[in-house]
Design an enzyme around this catalytic site. Structure first.
Site, PDB file in Angstrom:
ATOM      1  CG  ASP A 199      -1.941   1.094   1.209  1.00 32.58           C
ATOM      2  OD1 ASP A 199      -1.973   1.863   0.215  1.00 32.58           O
ATOM      3  OD2 ASP A 199      -2.724   1.200   2.174  1.00 32.58           O
ATOM      4  CB  ALA A 200       3.323   2.524  -2.113  1.00 30.22           C
ATOM      5  CE  LYS A 201      -3.721   4.854   0.440  1.00 32.67           C
ATOM      6  NZ  LYS A 201      -2.847   4.301   1.496  1.00 32.67           N
ATOM      7  N   PRO A 202       1.246   5.190  -5.175  1.00 32.46           N
ATOM      8  CG  PRO A 202       2.611   3.863  -6.518  1.00 32.46           C
ATOM      9  CD  PRO A 202       1.605   3.790  -5.388  1.00 32.46           C
TER      10      PRO A 202
END
Ligand SMILES: O=c1ccn([C@@H]2O[C@H](COP(=O)(O)O)[C@@H](O)[C@H]2O)c(=O)[nH]1
Length: 324
Positions: free
Chosen positions: A117-120
């Protein structure tokens, strides 16, 4: 999951895994040092005193890794996957990222689907680097390539549009990876932008859902589910109902149960008649379950396992509600 399952279609792998493990629970691990169990944090504080920055970060990352292993092993029998919150590992520098890589391999060895879960989301050239690091491999000057984190899937911020998604979709199509695009987030401020009305009457989140659906439609597997999914906050049950309709055959990753106030019972609309379609990630309520249970921090791992078991049962009721 990545190793043995190779390049199989991500949506199909998820469908099989949810059926086989009888769970749509995703163990969340957000290793905030201040929220780790006291029996872990107190000795850590003593050992950190007097260490320089490098040694302190290294030690903190070691502890975060050990707690993560224990948490994942304790909850694995009740879950289908793990969601590692990238930011907390990044905050521990290269040692944190090393710990994250080893935890990902460990969780995959337990048969769990791993979501980074990094949401780049950036212009395509930069998205290419994010995709390599999170779900792909990094080519090394034409001589070799290396796996960096090697997650099965990652979260993604679609705000920059289709060209920013392409580098991720290349790994989705070519290597059986999965992508979960933010559609309607779980936080209180989500409404400020995501529920704004466009001229055509749709909310911004609905317009985003339509774009994500267009990526998903051509990526459906034999299960009927696509390898592109969507993040929809469990804290907005009405949005969940309307977005479910807009996103048929799309796995919804649903954060917000527990610490953010959503309950598993409200999630029934996420699931189809076969109990597929939703993945529910829970982080703080597992790691901090001891507070709600015995109150004895020594038993934090057993408390996390018990909370995971209760969540699994509650989610199984929600998952099967549509077929009744
Ligand atoms: O809309 C979103 C998208 C991602 N998250 C992430 O999920 C977990 C939630 O943690 P809890 O402790 O279960 O509340 C965390 O990693 C967030 O970054 C989200 O909450 N909402």
């Amino acid at each position: 999951m990545a190793e043995g399952d190779g390049r199989r279609h991500f949506g199909d792998r998820l469908a099989e895994a949810v059926r086989a493990r009888r769970s749509c629970l995703v163990i969340g691990y957000d290793p905030d040092l201040d929220r780790l169990p006291p029996p872990v944090v107190e000795p850590l504080r003593r050992r950190l005193a007097g260490l320089g920055e490098t040694e302190a970060l290294r030690l903190a990352a070691e502890v975060v890794e050990q707690v993560g292993r224990t948490l994942v092993e304790a909850c694995a029998p009740h879950a289908v996957g793990v969601k590692f919150q990238f930011a907390f590992f990044l905050a521990l520098g290269p040692w944190g990222l090393g710990a994250l890589r080893r935890l990902i391999v460990h969780a995959q060895g337990l048969g769990l689907v791993v979501i980074a879960d990094a949401k780049p989301g950036d212009i395509a050239s930069t998205s290419t680097a994010y995709a390599r690091a999170l779900i792909g491999t990094t080519p090394l000057a034409g001589i070799s390539e290396a796996t960096v984190l090697g997650a099965d899937a990652c979260t993604f911020n679609p705000y920059l549009g289709p060209d920013s998604a392409e580098p991720f979709l290349a790994w989705v199509d070519g290597a059986g990876r999965g992508l979960f695009a933010l559609v309607h987030t779980s936080n209180p401020g989500a409404t400020a932008l995501q529920e704004l009305r466009l001229q055509d009457g749709r909310q911004v989140a609905e317009a985003v859902a339509d774009v994500v659906n267009s990526w998903a439609m051509s990526r459906r597997g034999a299960s009927g589910y696509a390898s592109v999914g969507a993040v929809v906050g469990a804290t907005y049950p009405e949005a969940l109902v309307s977005l479910r309709r807009r996103l048929p055959g799309v796995w919804l990753l649903l954060p917000g149960v527990g610490a953010q106030g959503a309950s598993p019972e409200a999630l029934a609309p996420a699931f189809d008649r076969e109990g597929l379609g939703g993945l529910v990630s829970v982080s703080r309520s597992l790691l901090e379950a001891w507070r709600q249970q015995s109150g004895d921090p020594q038993g934090w791992a057993a408390a996390a396992a018990a909370a995971a078991s209760q969540l699994q049962e509650a989610l199984e009721r929600a998952r099967t509600a549509a077929s009744r």
